[in-house]
Design an enzyme around this catalytic site. Sequence first.
Site, mmCIF file in Angstrom:
data_model
loop_
_atom_site.group_PDB
_atom_site.id
_atom_site.type_symbol
_atom_site.label_atom_id
_atom_site.label_comp_id
_atom_site.label_asym_id
_atom_site.label_seq_id
_atom_site.Cartn_x
_atom_site.Cartn_y
_atom_site.Cartn_z
ATOM 1 C CG PHE A 141 -1.851 1.257 1.122
ATOM 2 C CD1 PHE A 141 -3.019 1.223 0.379
ATOM 3 C CD2 PHE A 141 -1.488 2.457 1.732
ATOM 4 C CE1 PHE A 141 -3.821 2.354 0.252
ATOM 5 C CE2 PHE A 141 -2.290 3.588 1.612
ATOM 6 C CZ PHE A 141 -3.455 3.532 0.875
ATOM 7 C CG ASP A 226 5.692 4.061 1.901
ATOM 8 O OD1 ASP A 226 5.649 4.784 2.921
ATOM 9 O OD2 ASP A 226 4.725 3.936 1.124
ATOM 10 C CE LYS A 255 -1.201 6.802 6.913
ATOM 11 N NZ LYS A 255 -0.769 5.937 5.833
HETATM 12 C C1 PLP Z 1 -0.943 6.016 4.374
HETATM 13 C C2 PLP Z 1 0.151 5.515 3.533
HETATM 14 C C3 PLP Z 1 0.445 6.092 2.287
HETATM 15 C C4 PLP Z 1 -0.391 7.185 1.671
HETATM 16 O O1 PLP Z 1 -0.466 8.328 2.472
HETATM 17 P P1 PLP Z 1 -1.645 9.388 2.223
HETATM 18 O O2 PLP Z 1 -1.277 10.533 3.136
HETATM 19 O O3 PLP Z 1 -2.920 8.732 2.622
HETATM 20 O O4 PLP Z 1 -1.618 9.757 0.795
HETATM 21 C C5 PLP Z 1 1.535 5.593 1.584
HETATM 22 N N1 PLP Z 1 2.287 4.598 2.071
HETATM 23 C C6 PLP Z 1 2.024 4.007 3.266
HETATM 24 C C7 PLP Z 1 2.907 2.915 3.753
HETATM 25 C C8 PLP Z 1 0.946 4.444 4.024
HETATM 26 O O5 PLP Z 1 0.662 3.841 5.173
#
Ligand code: PLP
Length: 402
Positions: A141, A226, A255
Amino acid sequence: MSATERAIASAEAHSAHNYHPLPVVVASADGSWMTDVEGRRYLDMLAGYSALNFGHGNRRLIDAAKAQLERVTLTSRAFFHDRFAEFCTQLAEMCGMEMVLPMNTGAEAVETAVKTARKWGYKVKGVPPGQAKIVVAANNFHGRTTTIISFSTDPEARADFGPYTPGFEIVPYGDLTALEHAVSANTVAVMLEPIQGEAGVLVPPPGYLAGVRELTRERNVLFIADEIQSGLGRTGRTFACEHEGVVPDMYILGKALGGGVVPVSAVVSSDEVLGVYRPGEHGSTFGGNPLACAVALEVIAMLRSGEFQQRATELGEHLHHELGLLVGGGAVEAVRGRGLWAGVDIAPSHGTGREISEKLMDRGVLVKDTHGSTIRIAPPLVISKEDLDWGLDQLRGVLAGE
Ligand SMILES: *Cc1c(COP(=O)(O)O)cnc(C)c1O
């Protein structure tokens, strides 16, 4: 109709149904607790998917935001502002890297990472024009843009949104041999979550991240981590990669970097990698704005003390010990995770993840299900041990069918 029912009915009438929220309408929050429009209190065991690592209404973050609100909030990158250098310097230092490219949401930072890796591939590695390839993991994700969902393996995230962006290859997560076969001369990056959050808090097998690091270094490929959800204290370290002593070539952060106050994301890397950009080639109106920088600087200062990482480690050990006791008792099939972060697989005989989440809500605990049978537990790192134990009591009660 109750205030809750009214709010939900009007939200459903006037907002796109791209979410299926639990039927709770929050009016205020403090620390680990949220209060709904009818005065009921709930323990937040989701923490905005780790955007709220420091809790709701964190005094230091709110004060930093308020002070900045009174001075200047937005300049655009057409000008410098007096919090920008501080933010970039301190974030780079926290990451042990050299350069920062600030954006707002996680998806924008992932897009930035993709663009950066491709440009590095053409300008530095010498990949033929248009041939750059990025290897990613199944069940990833990374966000919701058209390019990002192009390399998702989740049919819900992808279906009906094509045509898809080419240039990605998907390998099974945790499988070093598959990765080795997928990396070719035109591969510019391997992009992974060090722990897959949305997939159900999947921790890769020991040695995987270290193996990815070795392979990418040998093949002159960027290792992009990520850490949007796994980073900034959640797992007991500033970065989840640290659990394997691994430093990637690029961190993607988001986040918790905005402290649950404003969206703040960034790509952090070396001079060689982020140095590929020239003026006009990439940008964002809001990226790196003064308010975002002020809040993120406070987040960085808080992480520097190590106290949040320490709490996540100690409370995480307790959480995983308690959850571990549930495995094999019939209701829980497996528990995974690291630090104050757990994916709990519920036995189908005891209900779906959604049903368990609804029953927990009725007992005053908010969590989120994922992929049918899993619930995710990730309370704010400021949660007290007593509150965490109370939340676990509620989970035990629900699973026992009380
Ligand atoms: C939440 C998340 C995203 C996307 O972040 P948004 O602020 O919702 O666009 C990308 N990678 C990971 C691992 C995430 O948990």
